[in-house]
Design an enzyme around this catalytic site. Structure first.
Site, PDB file in Angstrom:
ATOM      1  N   SER A  62      11.103 173.597 113.410  1.00 47.75           N
ATOM      2  CA  SER A  62      10.773 172.217 113.034  1.00 47.75           C
ATOM      3  C   SER A  62       9.570 172.183 112.096  1.00 47.75           C
ATOM      4  CB  SER A  62      10.486 171.385 114.291  1.00 47.75           C
ATOM      5  OG  SER A  62      11.604 171.367 115.165  1.00 47.75           O
ATOM      6  N   ALA A 152      15.744 169.042 113.888  1.00 45.78           N
ATOM      7  CA  ALA A 152      14.322 169.389 114.027  1.00 45.78           C
ATOM      8  C   ALA A 152      13.640 168.341 114.902  1.00 45.78           C
ATOM      9  CB  ALA A 152      13.657 169.461 112.656  1.00 45.78           C
ATOM     10  N   LYS A 153      12.683 168.790 115.696  1.00 38.09           N
ATOM     11  CA  LYS A 153      11.956 167.880 116.598  1.00 38.09           C
ATOM     12  C   LYS A 153      10.658 167.473 115.901  1.00 38.09           C
ATOM     13  CE  LYS A 153      10.973 167.459 121.560  1.00 38.09           C
ATOM     14  NZ  LYS A 153      12.026 166.488 121.881  1.00 38.09           N
ATOM     15  N   ILE A 154      10.778 166.489 115.036  1.00 36.94           N
ATOM     16  CA  ILE A 154       9.692 166.034 114.177  1.00 36.94           C
ATOM     17  C   ILE A 154       9.103 164.740 114.736  1.00 36.94           C
ATOM     18  CG2 ILE A 154       9.186 165.128 111.867  1.00 36.94           C
ATOM     19  CD1 ILE A 154      11.293 167.126 110.805  1.00 36.94           C
ATOM     20  N   TYR A 158      10.778 159.994 116.025  1.00 38.40           N
ATOM     21  CA  TYR A 158      10.801 159.246 117.273  1.00 38.40           C
ATOM     22  C   TYR A 158      10.466 157.767 117.107  1.00 38.40           C
ATOM     23  CZ  TYR A 158      12.086 163.342 119.752  1.00 38.40           C
ATOM     24  OH  TYR A 158      12.814 164.420 120.192  1.00 38.40           O
TER      25      TYR A 158
END
Length: 309
Positions: A62, A152-154, A158
């Site tokens: 990410s 990707a955990k961006i 959120y």
């Protein structure tokens, strides 16, 4: 939040209340960071971190999507996580590593900015409570693959989930379901979605979803239990006609759904397949299962702890 004593920040441990950032930190303004949520579980052999290397691998991926070069190796980050847990004497809870662009310039382009790294941990129980949840289809669509890297955990991703969560604030619903731009089920605000129909588990494929680590664990556990899993595009109507529905995520773990848009799923009780998976997951993370023991990283209490600040 139940704060602990220390946070690891840029190479060493700092007191929780002293771990601050400048108000003009780039990521605070633009969401230009990457993070992970990792669970810590108690076992008879001491606390263990669940799928630590998989989480760290995704963190590095990410960060790379955002052009960030993490100034520590995966081995160093693994040790940072274990040091943080050990220093805080935590036996069960949640771990949050984050990588972000720090203070320097505030233009949109993050060139020449420092890359900063932190790891925090704290006690955290059931994210969605102990009961089955009632969920509502959101009016907001899930972010689309052609607008960002959805795998990707961006941090900035959120905002999409926050909007969906705000929409059900003050209602009877516990969680929101987001559809993709084509009207297929994507995911909940912080969980992947599964349904069960005629004994087969169905779940949306990669694309508009974040392929969760708990999601992957459930698919592997289902295989050991002899339960077939198929990835396929699902409509909201598929969920309404399902025998069971459940959500998965690091925070939520495995959580049964009672209703979608006021329509009861199946019998309205936790289904047999969901129960089997929850039991298998609990046995795994508590260290009582011989399957997938490599997913558990012992914390240990004999680490050299470096405190800075």
């Amino acid at each position: 939040m139940n704060k602990t004593e220390y946070i690891w920040h840029n190479g060493g441990l700092k007191p929780w209340d002293s771990c601050t950032v400048h108000i003009l930190t780039h990521t605070l303004h633009y969401g230009s960071g990457a993070f992970e949520g990792i669970r810590l579980y108690s076992t008879d052999r001491g606390p263990v971190v669940f799928r630590l290397d998989d989480h760290l691998g995704r963190l590095f991926y990410s960060a790379g999507v955002l052009g960030m070069e993490i100034p520590y190796s995966i081995d160093q980050m693994r040790e940072a996580v274990l040091q943080t847990v050990s220093a805080n004497n935590l036996e069960h809870g949640y771990i949050r590593p984050i990588v972000y662009y720090g203070y320097g310039t505030l233009g949109l382009r993050p060139f020449e900015l420092p890359v900063e790294v932190a790891v925090a941990c704290w006690p955290w129980g059931a994210y969605l409570g102990d009961q089955m949840v009632d969920i509502k289809t959101s009016s907001w669509e899930r972010i689309a693959p052609r607008t960002t890297r959805t795998d990707a955990k961006i941090c900035g991703h959120y905002v999409n989930s926050i909007l969906a969560a705000l929409e059900i604030r003050g209602t009877k619903y516990h969680e929101a379901l987001l559809l993709d731009s084509q009207g297929y089920i994507a995911e909940a605000t912080a969980e992947n979605v599964f349904i069960v129909k005629d004994g087969v588990i169905l779940t949306p494929p990669a694309g508009s979803i974040l392929p969760g680590i708990t999601r992957d664990t459930v698919i592997r556990l289902a295989d050991t239990l002899g339960i077939k899993v198929e990835e396929q595009q699902l409509r909201r109507e598929d969920a309404l006609l399902a025998d069971e529905m459940f959500l998965t995520g690091t925070a939520a773990e495995i959580h049964a759904v009672r209703s979608l848009d006021d329509n009861v799923i199946g019998t309205g009780e936790q289904g047999r397949v969901t129960g089997m998976l929850k039991d298998a997951f609990k046995a795994l993370v508590s260290g009582k299962s011989s399957s997938f023991s490599e997913f558990l990283t012992p914390v240990g209490k004999d680490r050299q702890l470096r405190q800075v600040g």
